[in-house]
Structures are given as C-alpha cells and as structure tokens.
Design an enzyme around this catalytic site. Sequence first.
Site, PDB file in Angstrom:
ATOM      1  N   GLY A  12      -0.190  -7.152  -9.813  1.00  0.00           N
ATOM      2  CA  GLY A  12       1.038  -7.323 -10.581  1.00  0.00           C
ATOM      3  C   GLY A  12       1.012  -6.799 -12.006  1.00  0.00           C
ATOM      4  O   GLY A  12       1.738  -7.299 -12.863  1.00  0.00           O
ATOM      5  N   ASN A  14       2.210  -3.977 -12.922  1.00  0.00           N
ATOM      6  CA  ASN A  14       3.541  -3.408 -13.159  1.00  0.00           C
ATOM      7  C   ASN A  14       4.575  -4.508 -13.391  1.00  0.00           C
ATOM      8  O   ASN A  14       5.478  -4.342 -14.211  1.00  0.00           O
ATOM      9  CB  ASN A  14       3.951  -2.502 -11.994  1.00  0.00           C
ATOM     10  N   MET A  91       3.329  -3.571  -0.868  1.00  0.00           N
ATOM     11  CA  MET A  91       2.586  -2.743   0.077  1.00  0.00           C
ATOM     12  C   MET A  91       3.133  -2.769   1.509  1.00  0.00           C
ATOM     13  O   MET A  91       2.404  -2.531   2.457  1.00  0.00           O
ATOM     14  CB  MET A  91       1.109  -3.151   0.068  1.00  0.00           C
ATOM     15  N   ILE A  93       6.338  -1.328   4.014  1.00  0.00           N
ATOM     16  CA  ILE A  93       7.502  -0.437   4.104  1.00  0.00           C
ATOM     17  C   ILE A  93       8.674  -1.233   4.665  1.00  0.00           C
ATOM     18  O   ILE A  93       8.544  -1.912   5.691  1.00  0.00           O
ATOM     19  CB  ILE A  93       7.173   0.799   4.966  1.00  0.00           C
ATOM     20  N   ASN A 108      11.159   2.089  -6.524  1.00  0.00           N
ATOM     21  CA  ASN A 108       9.727   1.960  -6.228  1.00  0.00           C
ATOM     22  C   ASN A 108       8.917   2.752  -7.252  1.00  0.00           C
ATOM     23  O   ASN A 108       9.381   3.764  -7.770  1.00  0.00           O
ATOM     24  CB  ASN A 108       9.448   2.512  -4.826  1.00  0.00           C
ATOM     25  N   HIS A 110       5.476   4.882  -7.338  1.00  0.00           N
ATOM     26  CA  HIS A 110       4.430   5.456  -6.489  1.00  0.00           C
ATOM     27  C   HIS A 110       3.420   6.164  -7.392  1.00  0.00           C
ATOM     28  O   HIS A 110       3.805   6.966  -8.257  1.00  0.00           O
ATOM     29  CB  HIS A 110       5.019   6.445  -5.483  1.00  0.00           C
TER      30      HIS A 110
HETATM   31  C1  GAR Z   1       0.219   0.595  -8.549  1.00  0.00           C
HETATM   32  O1  GAR Z   1      -0.619   1.647  -8.910  1.00  0.00           O
HETATM   33  C2  GAR Z   1       1.406   1.111  -7.770  1.00  0.00           C
HETATM   34  O2  GAR Z   1       1.852   2.347  -8.218  1.00  0.00           O
HETATM   35  C3  GAR Z   1       0.830   1.213  -6.397  1.00  0.00           C
HETATM   36  O3  GAR Z   1      -0.027   0.098  -6.244  1.00  0.00           O
HETATM   37  C4  GAR Z   1      -0.471  -0.330  -7.536  1.00  0.00           C
HETATM   38  C5  GAR Z   1      -0.090  -1.785  -7.716  1.00  0.00           C
HETATM   39  O4  GAR Z   1      -0.615  -2.314  -8.889  1.00  0.00           O
HETATM   40  N1  GAR Z   1       1.861   1.246  -5.395  1.00  0.00           N
HETATM   41  C6  GAR Z   1       1.753   1.914  -4.246  1.00  0.00           C
HETATM   42  O5  GAR Z   1       0.761   2.522  -3.905  1.00  0.00           O
HETATM   43  C7  GAR Z   1       2.991   1.844  -3.355  1.00  0.00           C
HETATM   44  N2  GAR Z   1       2.972   2.898  -2.373  1.00  0.00           N
HETATM   45  P1  GAR Z   1      -0.034  -3.651  -9.546  1.00  0.00           P
HETATM   46  O6  GAR Z   1       0.049  -4.721  -8.453  1.00  0.00           O
HETATM   47  O7  GAR Z   1      -1.074  -3.995 -10.575  1.00  0.00           O
HETATM   48  O8  GAR Z   1       1.305  -3.329 -10.148  1.00  0.00           O
END
Ligand code: GAR
Length: 208
Positions: A12, A14, A91, A93, A108, A110
């Site tokens: 989390g 982000n 994670m 779809i 989203n 990516h």
């Molecule tokens: C982030 O790097 C995000 O971009 C990626 O997973 C990580 C989650 O980190 N998302 C994907 O790969 C989606 N296809 P977080 O839980 O610390 O935000």
Amino acid sequence: MKNIIVLVSGGGTNLQALIDSEKSGEIKGGKITCVISSNPNAYALERAKNNDIPSRVIPRKEYPDSVSYSEAILEALNEEKADLVVLAGFMTILDECVTRAYAYKIINVHPALIPSFCGEGYYGLRVHEAALAYGVKVSGATIHFVNEKADAGAIILQGTVAVENDDTPETLQRRIMENVEWKLLPKAVSLFCQDRIEIIDGKAYVTE
Ligand code: GAR
C-alpha cells in the site's frame, strides 16, 4: 467532492502516497472514502486504519472465479457510491461486469511503460524482472484507465526513470515507485476529480 475508493492487495505505498496527497491538499475535488483489500493481511489495511479511512476486505480466495469475485467488488463499489475507483497495487484482474459499469472511472498504476511489460502475468516484481531480462535502458510507470483487457485502457500519464547497470528488480521497482508512481498516481487522481481528463476516440487527454 468525489468519492474515491482505493483497491489494494499488498503493502500500500501507493495508497500512502494518495493519503499524503489528500492531506496536503494536492488532491482537489475528491476524498478517499473507502479502501477495499483482496488480501486480509495487506499492510495497506493498517495504513487505512491509521488514517481513519473505512476499509473492507473482500478476500479473493473466497471466490471460485474472477466473475463471482468481480460481482462482489461491483456490489461494494455501488454501496460505497464510488465516483472514482483506484487500483493501487490491486493484484486481481476485474471482469467486464465492473469495467463496463465503471467505464473511464477506474484508474490503475502499472509499473512499466505500457505497451511494454504489461498484460496478464505482469505484476509487481515480475514486471521489473522482465524489463531487466530484456535489457531496456529506461523504464517507468503508467497511469491508465481500466477497460476489459488487462493494462490496455487509455493512458493518462507516464513517467520514466533510467535503468542502471547494477539494478536488481527491487532497486528498479523502488526507483520507479519513488520517482514516478507516488507522484503521478495522486496527480492523475486530482486531474480526474477536477474533470480535467477528456476522452476522444478512446484516448485520454489532460485539459487545462
Ligand atoms: C506497485 O509497484 C504497482 O505499480 C504494482 O504493484 C506495486 C504495489 O505496491 N502494480 C501492479 O503490478 C499491477 N499490475 P504498493 O502496494 O506498495 O502500492
């Protein structure tokens, strides 16, 4: 004020960037009103709790397939009166029952420059492993709308970082998060909440 619902599965960071941006007034016209996690043990849930944001857990493991899971997510989004849905390290779809009901309302992040290293199977560290295996010299992150195809919706913002010779998937991931994801995701959310993203012929354009 738009209701922002953030979907998470893991650490989390982000989500934290969004919370910090909301607190500093950087997100204009929206408020995070609920966090939904697919994983009961996600640290993102602690972040929501620490910031008095209501949360829900809808465990992916409790549903036999993507359609039944997506129906449960759709019900929750409707109950929460979502104006914007943000997938922040989510994670799973989502089936088209959700992407159709919330067309151009799901964003989203990516961790690569779409259309490279994206689509089914490309998530988390796997994306950075693939970028390093290919030998690209720049990578980055993409903020995009979510449609019925994985990582194929209209691109809103992209940002780049240099790939270093001694990068590991972990160091590259961290550089992309710090320099791109944590900045551009809150920016895109704020633009959306101010109705500053226009769609023309299926492409997204930021307006003044
Ligand atoms: C982030 O790097 C995000 O971009 C990626 O997973 C990580 C989650 O980190 N998302 C994907 O790969 C989606 N296809 P977080 O839980 O610390 O935000």
